[in-house]
Design an enzyme around this catalytic site. Structure first.
Site, PDB file in Angstrom:
ATOM      1  N   GLY A 228       0.814  -1.205   0.000  1.00 55.14           N
ATOM      2  CA  GLY A 228       0.000   0.000   0.000  1.00 55.14           C
ATOM      3  C   GLY A 228       0.844   1.250   0.000  1.00 55.14           C
TER       4      GLY A 228
ATOM      5  N   ARG B  79      -1.921   6.949   1.521  1.00 60.16           N
ATOM      6  CA  ARG B  79      -1.542   7.961   2.507  1.00 60.16           C
ATOM      7  C   ARG B  79      -0.686   7.376   3.630  1.00 60.16           C
ATOM      8  NH1 ARG B  79      -4.536  10.225   7.059  1.00 60.16           N
ATOM      9  NH2 ARG B  79      -5.963   8.481   6.736  1.00 60.16           N
TER      10      ARG B  79
ATOM     11  N   THR C 154      -7.420  -2.652   8.916  1.00 59.77           N
ATOM     12  CA  THR C 154      -8.463  -3.240   9.745  1.00 59.77           C
ATOM     13  C   THR C 154      -9.509  -3.927   8.875  1.00 59.77           C
ATOM     14  OG1 THR C 154      -9.644  -1.128   9.803  1.00 59.77           O
ATOM     15  CG2 THR C 154      -8.103  -1.579  11.590  1.00 59.77           C
TER      16      THR C 154
ATOM     17  N   ALA D 225      -2.311  -4.332  14.782  1.00 60.67           N
ATOM     18  CA  ALA D 225      -2.686  -3.247  15.691  1.00 60.67           C
ATOM     19  C   ALA D 225      -3.828  -2.459  15.067  1.00 60.67           C
ATOM     20  CB  ALA D 225      -1.498  -2.324  15.968  1.00 60.67           C
ATOM     21  N   PRO D 226      -4.966  -2.354  15.754  1.00 60.23           N
ATOM     22  CA  PRO D 226      -6.050  -1.537  15.216  1.00 60.23           C
ATOM     23  C   PRO D 226      -5.697  -0.068  15.187  1.00 60.23           C
ATOM     24  CG  PRO D 226      -6.571  -2.302  17.431  1.00 60.23           C
ATOM     25  CD  PRO D 226      -5.331  -3.021  17.009  1.00 60.23           C
ATOM     26  N   ASN D 227      -4.721   0.333  15.993  1.00 61.15           N
ATOM     27  CA  ASN D 227      -4.267   1.718  15.998  1.00 61.15           C
ATOM     28  C   ASN D 227      -2.816   1.752  16.450  1.00 61.15           C
ATOM     29  OD1 ASN D 227      -3.935   4.596  16.637  1.00 61.15           O
ATOM     30  ND2 ASN D 227      -6.148   4.691  16.395  1.00 61.15           N
TER      31      ASN D 227
ATOM     32  N   HIS E 282     -14.307   9.371  11.344  1.00 63.59           N
ATOM     33  CA  HIS E 282     -13.239   9.215  10.365  1.00 63.59           C
ATOM     34  C   HIS E 282     -13.611   9.916   9.061  1.00 63.59           C
ATOM     35  CE1 HIS E 282     -11.550   6.066  12.990  1.00 63.59           C
ATOM     36  NE2 HIS E 282     -10.443   6.249  12.324  1.00 63.59           N
TER      37      HIS E 282
ATOM     38  N   LYS F  14     -12.749   6.146   4.455  1.00 62.93           N
ATOM     39  CA  LYS F  14     -12.442   4.938   5.232  1.00 62.93           C
ATOM     40  C   LYS F  14     -13.325   3.784   4.785  1.00 62.93           C
ATOM     41  CE  LYS F  14     -11.704   3.239   9.934  1.00 62.93           C
ATOM     42  NZ  LYS F  14     -10.454   2.574   9.531  1.00 62.93           N
TER      43      LYS F  14
ATOM     44  N   THR G  98     -10.190   0.309  15.888  1.00 62.40           N
ATOM     45  CA  THR G  98      -9.966   0.871  17.226  1.00 62.40           C
ATOM     46  C   THR G  98     -11.246   0.841  18.047  1.00 62.40           C
ATOM     47  OG1 THR G  98      -8.253   2.326  16.329  1.00 62.40           O
ATOM     48  CG2 THR G  98      -9.158   2.907  18.479  1.00 62.40           C
TER      49      THR G  98
END
Length: 254
Positions: free
Chosen positions: A8, A12, A88, A111-113, A141, A145, A152
């Protein structure tokens, strides 16, 4: 030196991750993976499978899309490449299924965040949960998204639920008027979660606790992709010492 590939890399978060890896003294950006773009300064492959065939790297960092991440993991993990996943949309059961593909000594870290503030927000929410009869999560968000609720928000709700031995007595879905289903939000382990998607937001989450005559609100805002980079680099540095499935940046903070 840790050799890293970023899936990716034209997006961003991917661009920010590639730049952070390049700036780190103990890492080397071997390649990027993205079917939609080519970056300057390093090779870019169209798929993770192609990158695994053509390049050699220790860690794959994935900031792609929910529709792509499972295939990326399936291509990298069995090859003995540790995976640091920020995309996610995968349930815990699916993550475990994918982690079972890993050979000995290889880890799938999700990690979700990756912001330190979000990790602390979840910890604070878990600590407060037993003391308030009501709890709700509202997350905001940007309009692009791909998933709702956010990873999170889901993890926060589950951490709240795990810390309580009771269920909320607040009015729930049974009170939604006809034609307005969803007004009370999605229930995640009994905790209502509300997702706002709109231009003007980056990433924000509020956890609202209610008790007799009082409320407690815990809020975290992330305004820029740079807020995620210390956590991403920490994940890259720590994942090599892990094995199997690891969920949550908090595992690397203690």
């Amino acid at each position: 030196m840790i050799d890293v590939a970023v899936a990716g890399c034209a997006g961003r978060m991917g661009k920010a991750t590639a730049a952070a890896v390049q700036a780190a003294d103990d890492m080397r950006l071997v390649c990027g993976i993205d079917p939609h773009g080519h970056m300057g300064g390093f090779p870019v492959f169209a798929s993770v499978a192609e990158a695994v065939r053509e390049a050699s790297f220790d860690v794959l960092v994935d900031f792609t899309q929910p529709s792509a991440v499972e295939g990326d993991i399936r291509a990298a993990l069995p090859a003995g490449i540790d995976c640091v996943i920020g995309t996610t949309g995968l349930e815990r059961e699916k993550l475990q299924e994918l982690a079972d593909l890993a050979p000995e000594g290889t880890a799938l870290f999700f990690a979700p965040n990756f912001t330190i503030g979000a990790v602390l927000m979840m910890r604070f929410a878990q600590a407060a949960a037993p003391y308030f009869p009501e709890a709700e999560v509202i997350e905001f968000h940007h309009a692009r998204k791909k998933d709702a609720p956010s990873g999170t928000a889901v993890r926060t709700a589950r951490m709240i639920a795990s810390a309580r031995d009771f269920e909320s007595s607040a009015p729930g879905r049974e009170t939604e008027i006809e034609g307005c289903g969803g007004a009370r939000g999605a229930l995640v382990d009994g905790v209502p979660v509300h997702s706002v998607r709109s231009n003007g937001f980056s990433a924000q989450q509020e956890v609202i606790f209610g008790g007799m005559g009082q409320t407690l609100t815990i809020t975290h805002n992330s305004w820029d992709t740079q807020s995620y980079m210390p956590g991403v680099l920490l994940g890259i540095r720590k994942v090599g010492a892990c094995e199997g499935l690891v969920v949550g940046l908090e595992n690397f903070l203690d």
